[in-house]
Design an enzyme around this catalytic site. Structure first.
Site, PDB file in Angstrom:
ATOM      1  N   HIS A  51      86.533 -24.112 -10.765  1.00 22.49           N
ATOM      2  CA  HIS A  51      85.862 -23.379 -11.845  1.00 22.49           C
ATOM      3  C   HIS A  51      85.689 -24.231 -13.106  1.00 22.49           C
ATOM      4  CE1 HIS A  51      86.772 -19.949  -9.301  1.00 22.49           C
ATOM      5  NE2 HIS A  51      88.053 -20.246  -9.347  1.00 22.49           N
ATOM      6  N   SER A  79      81.481 -18.689 -12.153  1.00 19.96           N
ATOM      7  CA  SER A  79      82.665 -18.949 -12.985  1.00 19.96           C
ATOM      8  C   SER A  79      82.478 -20.014 -14.058  1.00 19.96           C
ATOM      9  CB  SER A  79      83.846 -19.330 -12.088  1.00 19.96           C
ATOM     10  OG  SER A  79      83.552 -20.528 -11.396  1.00 19.96           O
ATOM     11  N   ASP A 139      89.544 -26.229  -5.063  1.00 22.07           N
ATOM     12  CA  ASP A 139      90.002 -24.868  -5.341  1.00 22.07           C
ATOM     13  C   ASP A 139      89.267 -23.940  -4.381  1.00 22.07           C
ATOM     14  OD1 ASP A 139      90.667 -22.370  -6.272  1.00 22.07           O
ATOM     15  OD2 ASP A 139      90.168 -22.761  -8.371  1.00 22.07           O
ATOM     16  N   ASN A 226      99.093 -24.787  -4.774  1.00 23.49           N
ATOM     17  CA  ASN A 226      99.288 -23.350  -4.991  1.00 23.49           C
ATOM     18  C   ASN A 226     100.754 -22.958  -4.879  1.00 23.49           C
ATOM     19  OD1 ASN A 226      98.162 -20.501  -5.159  1.00 23.49           O
ATOM     20  ND2 ASN A 226      99.375 -20.391  -3.268  1.00 23.49           N
ATOM     21  N   ASN A 236      98.898 -17.208 -10.571  1.00 23.25           N
ATOM     22  CA  ASN A 236      98.455 -16.078  -9.759  1.00 23.25           C
ATOM     23  C   ASN A 236      98.944 -14.757 -10.361  1.00 23.25           C
ATOM     24  OD1 ASN A 236      98.268 -18.494  -8.349  1.00 23.25           O
ATOM     25  ND2 ASN A 236      98.433 -17.541  -6.353  1.00 23.25           N
ATOM     26  N   CYS A 240      96.581 -13.570 -13.743  1.00 24.71           N
ATOM     27  CA  CYS A 240      95.798 -12.373 -13.382  1.00 24.71           C
ATOM     28  C   CYS A 240      96.209 -11.167 -14.234  1.00 24.71           C
ATOM     29  CB  CYS A 240      95.929 -12.061 -11.893  1.00 24.71           C
ATOM     30  SG  CYS A 240      95.078 -13.278 -10.862  1.00 24.71           S
ATOM     31  N   SER A 407      99.377 -24.922 -13.971  1.00 27.91           N
ATOM     32  CA  SER A 407      98.663 -25.221 -12.717  1.00 27.91           C
ATOM     33  C   SER A 407      98.065 -26.615 -12.750  1.00 27.91           C
ATOM     34  CB  SER A 407      97.516 -24.227 -12.503  1.00 27.91           C
ATOM     35  OG  SER A 407      97.964 -22.925 -12.698  1.00 27.91           O
ATOM     36  N   GLN A 411      98.499 -30.016 -10.687  1.00 29.69           N
ATOM     37  CA  GLN A 411      97.367 -30.711 -10.050  1.00 29.69           C
ATOM     38  C   GLN A 411      97.396 -32.201 -10.384  1.00 29.69           C
ATOM     39  OE1 GLN A 411      95.089 -30.384  -7.925  1.00 29.69           O
ATOM     40  NE2 GLN A 411      94.517 -28.247  -7.715  1.00 29.69           N
TER      41      GLN A 411
HETATM   42  P1  NAI Z   1      99.334 -13.544  -1.332  1.00 29.22           P
HETATM   43  O1  NAI Z   1      99.300 -13.967   0.084  1.00 29.22           O
HETATM   44  O2  NAI Z   1     100.562 -13.765  -2.154  1.00 29.22           O
HETATM   45  O3  NAI Z   1      98.979 -11.978  -1.466  1.00 29.22           O
HETATM   46  C1  NAI Z   1      98.008 -11.316  -0.733  1.00 29.22           C
HETATM   47  C2  NAI Z   1      98.613  -9.993  -0.276  1.00 29.22           C
HETATM   48  O4  NAI Z   1      97.608  -9.191   0.338  1.00 29.22           O
HETATM   49  C3  NAI Z   1      99.723 -10.189   0.769  1.00 29.22           C
HETATM   50  O5  NAI Z   1     100.926  -9.586   0.327  1.00 29.22           O
HETATM   51  C4  NAI Z   1      99.173  -9.508   2.014  1.00 29.22           C
HETATM   52  O6  NAI Z   1     100.179  -8.895   2.788  1.00 29.22           O
HETATM   53  C5  NAI Z   1      98.194  -8.501   1.424  1.00 29.22           C
HETATM   54  N1  NAI Z   1      97.130  -8.084   2.359  1.00 29.22           N
HETATM   55  C6  NAI Z   1      96.499  -8.814   3.315  1.00 29.22           C
HETATM   56  N2  NAI Z   1      95.606  -8.049   3.980  1.00 29.22           N
HETATM   57  C7  NAI Z   1      95.668  -6.806   3.411  1.00 29.22           C
HETATM   58  C8  NAI Z   1      94.990  -5.586   3.672  1.00 29.22           C
HETATM   59  N3  NAI Z   1      94.095  -5.467   4.653  1.00 29.22           N
HETATM   60  N4  NAI Z   1      95.291  -4.516   2.890  1.00 29.22           N
HETATM   61  C9  NAI Z   1      96.239  -4.601   1.914  1.00 29.22           C
HETATM   62  N5  NAI Z   1      96.927  -5.741   1.648  1.00 29.22           N
HETATM   63  C10 NAI Z   1      96.638  -6.825   2.384  1.00 29.22           C
HETATM   64  O7  NAI Z   1      98.086 -14.256  -2.027  1.00 29.22           O
HETATM   65  P2  NAI Z   1      97.841 -14.400  -3.615  1.00 29.22           P
HETATM   66  O8  NAI Z   1      98.416 -15.672  -4.088  1.00 29.22           O
HETATM   67  O9  NAI Z   1      98.212 -13.127  -4.250  1.00 29.22           O
HETATM   68  O10 NAI Z   1      96.250 -14.614  -3.633  1.00 29.22           O
HETATM   69  C11 NAI Z   1      95.352 -13.581  -3.254  1.00 29.22           C
HETATM   70  C12 NAI Z   1      93.920 -14.083  -3.402  1.00 29.22           C
HETATM   71  O11 NAI Z   1      93.636 -14.343  -4.776  1.00 29.22           O
HETATM   72  C13 NAI Z   1      93.623 -15.392  -2.683  1.00 29.22           C
HETATM   73  O12 NAI Z   1      92.302 -15.364  -2.207  1.00 29.22           O
HETATM   74  C14 NAI Z   1      93.764 -16.430  -3.775  1.00 29.22           C
HETATM   75  O13 NAI Z   1      93.096 -17.619  -3.434  1.00 29.22           O
HETATM   76  C15 NAI Z   1      93.160 -15.695  -4.938  1.00 29.22           C
HETATM   77  N6  NAI Z   1      93.536 -16.113  -6.288  1.00 29.22           N
HETATM   78  C16 NAI Z   1      92.643 -15.765  -7.276  1.00 29.22           C
HETATM   79  C17 NAI Z   1      92.898 -16.079  -8.577  1.00 29.22           C
HETATM   80  C18 NAI Z   1      91.931 -15.713  -9.631  1.00 29.22           C
HETATM   81  O14 NAI Z   1      92.062 -16.184 -10.759  1.00 29.22           O
HETATM   82  N7  NAI Z   1      90.954 -14.891  -9.364  1.00 29.22           N
HETATM   83  C19 NAI Z   1      94.146 -16.796  -8.978  1.00 29.22           C
HETATM   84  C20 NAI Z   1      95.034 -17.056  -7.872  1.00 29.22           C
HETATM   85  C21 NAI Z   1      94.732 -16.724  -6.585  1.00 29.22           C
END
Ligand code: NAI
Length: 478
Positions: A51, A79, A139, A226, A236, A240, A407, A411
């Site tokens: 981003h 972004s 990323d 990560n 994260n 967020c 972060s 990196q």
């Molecule tokens: P994580 O693996 O810690 O958490 C994801 C959670 O979703 C897990 O606990 C999992 O069990 C649950 N999950 C999976 N399938 C599901 C379903 N069908 N229904 C309900 N829960 C379900 O991953 P994290 O670190 O929380 O990252 C999540 C996403 O956010 C990733 O795509 C990551 O790359 C992204 N991310 C986005 C950021 C942003 O600024 N927008 C910052 C950091 C990460």
């Protein structure tokens, strides 16, 4: 210098915000000072796909200050902060008439075709031995993916057929690779041969790397940034916690207090999102598939339910899972009038936007960029943020500088590790050594007035650690 940004005249504004951000990024700035003389990244040609924000600008200029040459693209079509991109292209010593900064290919509101063009430009290094980078900073893994797909098709010697793609986006990738195969049949193979490694920022990109490693297709070493504690347990979560509601507020200005909000997923991102919505006075409901995370959510005081239980009564729906097909069109059809639907996970496949568009008689209308209403035939309207792409960066400016300092310090140290110690990292996926993780945390303490207790030698011996750390075994979960 080649580059493509929205508007170079925004550079002065970008530079002012970069200067403010530098003060809020003590980790990154102390690494800049510490390694200024040593120049550990001299000779590094880093392609970044991350981003293109103000905070990323501080990262880019840190890499340059440590000796690297850099080319950059954003890793999401919405972004980029155009003033940050302009300031990076112009550079601290250039002017809009005479840009002297870093080749950057990024603007807010790229099409998918433009997005992949930008990624290709960031990976293409004119006048270098292989025509490519020798390091990637990724990323979500798109730059890494393009190199790997390119090599795969070059090995097979077969032109990829875009009509076989299972998505519009993959069709663009195949079209691009079709062209490069025609122009330079060994472009990606040659380019990959010199890449010393990739440092990957996010959960979803890391997931892709481990998949390639287990399939035996990973072409170069990777550091999973990560899962540095100072990344995922901070960016994260606390990132967020800040930027989710920032995105919802800027997009809708709806009062969150008193509303019912559903957070899908209670991982690191979900935990931060749930806390931020509760902080605004929302009643938060969590969905989970993992019993451990579901139990955590329950003990943190959240109702844990299924989407079906709450789909017609909740006001705000936020996906955070990194998984696909979380909210389908049929679910959105059951939601109430003016419910808000958004995603903060990395990719746009958590919400079934294609299915929504296919509902007969549905009408999409733009309220403002990245905020759309979808009117159903019965008159009900849903508000969808950033077309299902990560709303904290699409509708707001992403995480604030202080958390990104953690972060991006991770990196930078990961880039130095892979670039300067190739013998220690044969092809595989690694996490940052714990002493570096602790170093990054340490660099942020003074700014918050934290006074750390120093272990006495006999105490250190008693718990079996060194006085200087690391203080925890690798299996400790924080
Ligand atoms: P994580 O693996 O810690 O958490 C994801 C959670 O979703 C897990 O606990 C999992 O069990 C649950 N999950 C999976 N399938 C599901 C379903 N069908 N229904 C309900 N829960 C379900 O991953 P994290 O670190 O929380 O990252 C999540 C996403 O956010 C990733 O795509 C990551 O790359 C992204 N991310 C986005 C950021 C942003 O600024 N927008 C910052 C950091 C990460």
């Amino acid at each position: 210098m080649d580059f493509k940004v929205a508007d170079l005249s925004l550079a002065a504004f970008g530079r002012k915000e970069i200067t403010l951000a530098e003060h809020e990024m003590p980790g990154l700035m102390s690494i800049r000072a510490e390694y200024a003389d040593a120049q550990p990244l001299a000779g590094a040609r880093i392609t970044g796909s991350l981003h293109m924000t103000v905070q990323t600008a501080v990262l880019i200029e840190t890499l340059v200050a440590l000796g690297a040459d850099v080319r950059w693209a954003s890793c999401n079509i919405f972004s980029t902060q155009d003033h940050a991109a302009a300031a990076i292209a112009v550079g601290p010593n250039g002017t809009p008439e005479d840009p002297q900064g870093v080749p950057v290919f990024a603007w807010k509101g790229e099409t998918l075709e433009e997005y992949w063009w930008c990624t290709e430009q960031a990976l293409t290094w004119p006048n270098t031995p292989t025509g490519g980078p020798n390091m990637i900073l990724d990323d979500g893994g798109d730059a890494t993916l393009l190199v790997h797909k390119g090599v795969e098709f070059e090995k097979a010697g077969a032109a990829p057929d875009p009509s076989t793609a299972d998505s519009e986006e993959y069709a663009y990738i195949l079209t691009l690779l079709n062209r490069t195969l025609g122009e330079s049949p060994q472009k990606w193979t040659q380019l990959a041969s010199e890449i010393r490694g990739v440092t990957e920022e996010t959960t979803t990109g890391v997931h892709r790397l481990y998949e390639m490693m287990s399939e035996g297709t990973l072409l170069f070493p990777a550091i999973n940034v990560n899962d540095a504690v100072t990344k995922s347990k901070f960016d994260n979560k606390y990132g967020c916690r800040h930027s989710l509601i920032d995105g919802i507020n800027r997009a809708t200005d709806v009062l969150i207090g008193g509303k019912t909000a559903v957070v899908f997923g209670y991982g690191d991102v979900g935990k931060g999102c749930a806390e931020s919505l509760r902080g605004q006075g929302a009643r938060v409901i969590v969905t989970e598939i993992d019993p451990i995370c579901a139990l955590q959510a329950a003990m943190d005081g959240y109702q844990v339910a299924t989407l079906d239980d709450v789909v017609s009564s909740a006001d705000i729906f936020i996906t955070t899972t990194g998984n696909k097909d979380i909210i389908m069109a049929a679910d959105m059809a059951k939601m109430k009038h003016q419910a808000i639907v958004g995603n903060i996970g990395h990719f746009d496949n958590e919400i079934d936007m294609a299915g929504l568009a296919k509902i007969e008689g549905i009408v999409k209308d733009e309220v403002k960029p990245q905020v759309h209403t979808w009117k159903f035939p019965d008159g009900k309207v849903l508000i969808v943020l950033s077309e299902g792409r990560l709303l904290n960066l699409g509708n707001a400016t992403g995480h604030p500088s202080f958390v990104m300092s953690n972060s991006f310090a991770d990196q930078t140290l990961a880039q130095i590790e892979l670039f300067t110690k190739p013998a220690e990292y044969p092809t595989g996926v690694y996490v940052l050594p714990k002493h570096l993780d602790e170093k990054v945390a340490r660099l942020h303490l003074d700014a918050l007035g934290v006074r750390l207790t120093t272990l006495r030698p006999e105490q250190a011996a008693y718990i079996g650690v060194d006085v200087a750390g690391p203080y925890k075994p690798d299996h400790y979960r924080y």
